[in-house]
Scaffold this motif. Structure first.
Motif, mmCIF file in Angstrom:
data_model
loop_
_atom_site.group_PDB
_atom_site.id
_atom_site.type_symbol
_atom_site.label_atom_id
_atom_site.label_comp_id
_atom_site.label_asym_id
_atom_site.label_seq_id
_atom_site.Cartn_x
_atom_site.Cartn_y
_atom_site.Cartn_z
ATOM 1 N N ASN A 52 -13.401 7.748 2.168
ATOM 2 C CA ASN A 52 -13.373 6.580 2.362
ATOM 3 C C ASN A 52 -13.535 6.678 -0.084
ATOM 4 N N PHE A 58 -10.508 -0.101 0.464
ATOM 5 C CA PHE A 58 -9.831 1.218 1.651
ATOM 6 C C PHE A 58 -10.619 0.803 3.382
ATOM 7 N N SER A 59 -12.115 1.394 3.086
ATOM 8 C CA SER A 59 -12.627 1.813 4.084
ATOM 9 C C SER A 59 -12.426 0.586 5.271
ATOM 10 N N VAL A 91 -1.776 2.351 7.956
ATOM 11 C CA VAL A 91 -2.128 1.404 7.918
ATOM 12 C C VAL A 91 -2.655 -0.079 8.819
ATOM 13 N N ASN A 150 -10.014 7.543 -0.851
ATOM 14 C CA ASN A 150 -8.970 7.163 -0.036
ATOM 15 C C ASN A 150 -8.172 7.730 1.083
ATOM 16 N N ARG A 178 -12.013 10.495 7.659
ATOM 17 C CA ARG A 178 -11.930 9.863 6.442
ATOM 18 C C ARG A 178 -12.854 9.481 5.626
ATOM 19 N N VAL A 182 1.066 -1.352 0.468
ATOM 20 C CA VAL A 182 -0.086 0.395 0.076
ATOM 21 C C VAL A 182 0.486 0.785 0.075
ATOM 22 N N ALA A 194 -3.886 7.057 -0.112
ATOM 23 C CA ALA A 194 -3.761 6.558 0.247
ATOM 24 C C ALA A 194 -4.229 5.191 -1.199
ATOM 25 N N SER A 195 -3.351 4.383 -1.469
ATOM 26 C CA SER A 195 -3.433 3.481 -2.651
ATOM 27 C C SER A 195 -4.145 2.138 -2.514
#
Length: 124
Positions: A72, A29-30, A96, A75, A70, A2, A24-25
């Protein structure tokens, strides 16, 4: 692996505010807990705050001043920092926890993916 990229750090006077962002990649993600940590010179990396679903956790030193959120769909994870103090000076990292649906934990070793960090300096 990630990929995480923090931004938004800088120099601010005591009592000021900053908003940090973490892009973030990765898939799903959530479902992963995310956290913010910081490391000041000569000190260990410490937990600042974390989020998973509707649950958040804050270190006592930042509670009431910092807010994690956040998005989602984008991301993105954010850290809104208000009423900044000199002791908030540190490099801030987003991270993460790779365990989906895990609760927020404070141990750095539970977070296996880290960004490069962004410097926050609070001057008096």
């Amino acid at each position: 692996q990630v990929q995480l990229v923090e931004s938004g750090g800088g120099l601010v006077q005591v009592g000021g505010s900053l908003r940090l962002s973490c892009a973030a990649s990765g898939r799903s993600f959530s479902v992963y807990p995310m956290g913010w940590f910081r490391q000041a010179p000569g000190k260990e990396r410490e937990f600042v705050t974390g989020i998973r679903g509707g649950s958040t956790d804050y270190a006592d030193s930042v509670k009431g001043r910092f807010t994690i959120s956040r998005d989602n769909g984008k991301n993105m994870v954010y850290l809104q920092m208000n009423s900044l103090k000199p002791e908030d000076t540190a490099v801030y990292y987003c991270a993460v926890n790779p365990t989906p649906y895990a609760p927020v934990v404070r141990t750095p070793i539970s977070y296996t993916y880290w960004g490069q960090g962004t410097q926050v300096t609070v001057s008096s």
